[in-house]
Design a protein around this motif. Structure first.
Motif, PDB file in Angstrom:
ATOM      1  N   VAL A 165       0.625  -1.144   0.068  1.00 37.49           N
ATOM      2  CA  VAL A 165      -0.177   0.042   0.031  1.00 37.49           C
ATOM      3  C   VAL A 165       0.748   1.081  -0.182  1.00 37.49           C
ATOM      4  O   VAL A 165       0.507   2.155  -0.798  1.00 37.49           O
ATOM      5  CB  VAL A 165      -0.959  -0.073   1.359  1.00 37.49           C
ATOM      6  CG1 VAL A 165      -1.718   1.328   1.304  1.00 37.49           C
ATOM      7  CG2 VAL A 165      -1.792  -1.222   1.445  1.00 37.49           C
ATOM      8  N   HIS A 177       3.490  -0.785   4.279  1.00 35.28           N
ATOM      9  CA  HIS A 177       1.820  -1.354   4.635  1.00 35.28           C
ATOM     10  C   HIS A 177       1.586  -2.354   3.692  1.00 35.28           C
ATOM     11  O   HIS A 177       1.879  -2.032   2.357  1.00 35.28           O
ATOM     12  CB  HIS A 177       1.100  -0.155   4.907  1.00 35.28           C
ATOM     13  CG  HIS A 177      -0.372  -0.297   5.063  1.00 35.28           C
ATOM     14  ND1 HIS A 177      -1.480   0.452   4.776  1.00 35.28           N
ATOM     15  CD2 HIS A 177      -0.907  -1.505   5.388  1.00 35.28           C
ATOM     16  CE1 HIS A 177      -2.538  -0.004   5.168  1.00 35.28           C
ATOM     17  NE2 HIS A 177      -2.473  -1.238   5.327  1.00 35.28           N
ATOM     18  N   LYS A 179      -1.496  -5.185   2.191  1.00 30.69           N
ATOM     19  CA  LYS A 179      -2.764  -5.448   2.567  1.00 30.69           C
ATOM     20  C   LYS A 179      -3.115  -6.563   1.496  1.00 30.69           C
ATOM     21  O   LYS A 179      -2.751  -6.887   0.182  1.00 30.69           O
ATOM     22  CB  LYS A 179      -3.521  -4.396   2.235  1.00 30.69           C
ATOM     23  CG  LYS A 179      -5.261  -4.584   2.205  1.00 30.69           C
ATOM     24  CD  LYS A 179      -5.827  -3.174   1.943  1.00 30.69           C
ATOM     25  CE  LYS A 179      -7.368  -3.263   2.113  1.00 30.69           C
ATOM     26  NZ  LYS A 179      -8.073  -1.989   1.831  1.00 30.69           N
ATOM     27  N   ASP A 225      -4.405  -6.297   7.027  1.00 38.32           N
ATOM     28  CA  ASP A 225      -3.446  -5.505   6.770  1.00 38.32           C
ATOM     29  C   ASP A 225      -2.176  -5.516   7.952  1.00 38.32           C
ATOM     30  O   ASP A 225      -2.502  -5.972   8.791  1.00 38.32           O
ATOM     31  CB  ASP A 225      -4.040  -3.909   7.052  1.00 38.32           C
ATOM     32  CG  ASP A 225      -4.893  -3.433   6.119  1.00 38.32           C
ATOM     33  OD1 ASP A 225      -4.771  -2.736   5.181  1.00 38.32           O
ATOM     34  OD2 ASP A 225      -6.039  -4.191   6.307  1.00 38.32           O
ATOM     35  N   TRP A 227       1.704  -3.904   8.872  1.00 35.53           N
ATOM     36  CA  TRP A 227       2.623  -2.891   8.865  1.00 35.53           C
ATOM     37  C   TRP A 227       3.988  -3.470   9.312  1.00 35.53           C
ATOM     38  O   TRP A 227       4.210  -3.727  10.453  1.00 35.53           O
ATOM     39  CB  TRP A 227       2.163  -1.881   9.873  1.00 35.53           C
ATOM     40  CG  TRP A 227       0.967  -0.777   9.072  1.00 35.53           C
ATOM     41  CD1 TRP A 227       1.238   0.521   8.356  1.00 35.53           C
ATOM     42  CD2 TRP A 227      -0.350  -1.086   9.268  1.00 35.53           C
ATOM     43  NE1 TRP A 227      -0.340   0.684   8.128  1.00 35.53           N
ATOM     44  CE2 TRP A 227      -1.101  -0.152   8.635  1.00 35.53           C
ATOM     45  CE3 TRP A 227      -0.955  -2.103   9.824  1.00 35.53           C
ATOM     46  CZ2 TRP A 227      -2.277  -0.296   8.560  1.00 35.53           C
ATOM     47  CZ3 TRP A 227      -2.332  -2.186   9.720  1.00 35.53           C
ATOM     48  CH2 TRP A 227      -3.270  -1.130   9.039  1.00 35.53           C
TER      49      TRP A 227
END
Length: 284
Positions: A165, A177, A179, A225, A227
């Motif tokens: 992302v 990030h 996803k 998601d 991170w």
């Protein structure tokens, strides 16, 4: 007391989410950029080596309400402490859960204290309650407490559409990030990984329990998601899905890992033992 047990189940359910990590607070990731699937796989691999962690959680659980809390957990030896607030139509207040020496303690709720003649904690000692009590660790919400939360992070490796992302800063940590979406069938596929079978039987069992948990919630698929920091650990994890009793939306932010976690049992004078209460009821 039934309402208190319900809150316990909510709290321990939250242990099933996300990989664990933190990372350096200065600068961007120092290692070469990886392809999304490879980056997620590397973070999942590193998660297996984590033995303790602290984390912050926010979100909502289907049929239960909004939650907000912070927890610390040691995987070996197993110990856990969690303080959280639950807000729904029937409950609005803070509760604390401690898990130590194969016993779970629930406290911090004023309403529960009134019901127990001034006692501020209730103890669930499964070895003392025994099978004849009709209660199990799962029924009390403690069945998931022994799981390493990193187990769920590995599920994103089963996604067929994982993508990058962008880069974002989470709690002062530079992260990337990622996803993707994953179905329960995809999750089951990850259990067939020969490397997982050979390397860590415990990790496989943890993931199986998570899948069963999602099935009971009525989830068919989830959006995930992650991170990931520059050390290939997950700093933050979010999972969302539409369950039978409403939406699941949980975000877990990890504060540190592999540091000592100390959990102590509440004072005996402030604790009501469920096993003793049940014996007294039988004698009566």
């Amino acid at each position: 007391m039934r309402s208190s047990v319900g809150v316990t189940g909510i709290a321990v359910l939250l242990l099933a989410g996300g990989a664990v990590g933190c990372g350096a607070k200065d600068g961007a990731a120092k290692s070469p950029e990886m392809e999304p699937a490879a980056a997620v796989a590397e973070a999942a691999k590193n998660a297996d080596d984590i033995t303790s962690f602290r984390y912050r959680l926010t979100g909502s659980v289907p049929g239960e309400g909004k939650i907000d809390g912070e927890a610390a957990m040691s995987v070996k030896p197993l110990a856990m402490s969690m303080k959280m607030s639950v807000q729904d139509k029937t409950t609005d207040g803070q509760v604390e859960i401690r898990l130590i020496d194969k016993a779970m303690y629930l406290g911090g709720n004023a309403e529960m204290t009134k019901e127990m003649d001034g006692k501020s904690w209730i103890k669930f000692d499964m070895s003392a309650l025994g099978e004849d009590s009709g209660l199990s660790m799962d029924q009390l919400g403690a069945g998931e407490a022994g799981k390493n939360p990193a187990a769920d992070s590995t599920f994103l490796t089963g996604s067929k559409d994982v993508k990058k992302v962008g880069t974002e800063t989470v709690d002062g940590v530079e992260t990337t990030h990622y996803k993707g979406t994953v179905s329960l069938d995809d999750l089951r596929t990850t259990l067939k990984d020969n490397n997982l079978k050979d390397k860590n039987k415990e990790s496989r069992e943890q993931r199986e329990k998570s899948i069963e948990q999602y099935e009971k919630m009525g989830l068919d698929s989830m959006t995930m998601d992650m991170w990931i920091d520059g050390e290939h650990h997950t700093k933050q994890f979010r999972m969302r899905g539409d369950a039978q009793k409403g939406p699941l939306d949980m975000t877990i932010t990890f504060l540190d890992y592999n540091k000592p976690v100390k959990v102590t049992a509440p004072p005996a004078k402030d604790t009501a033992d469920l096993a003793e209460m049940m014996k007294g009821a039988e004698q009566g």
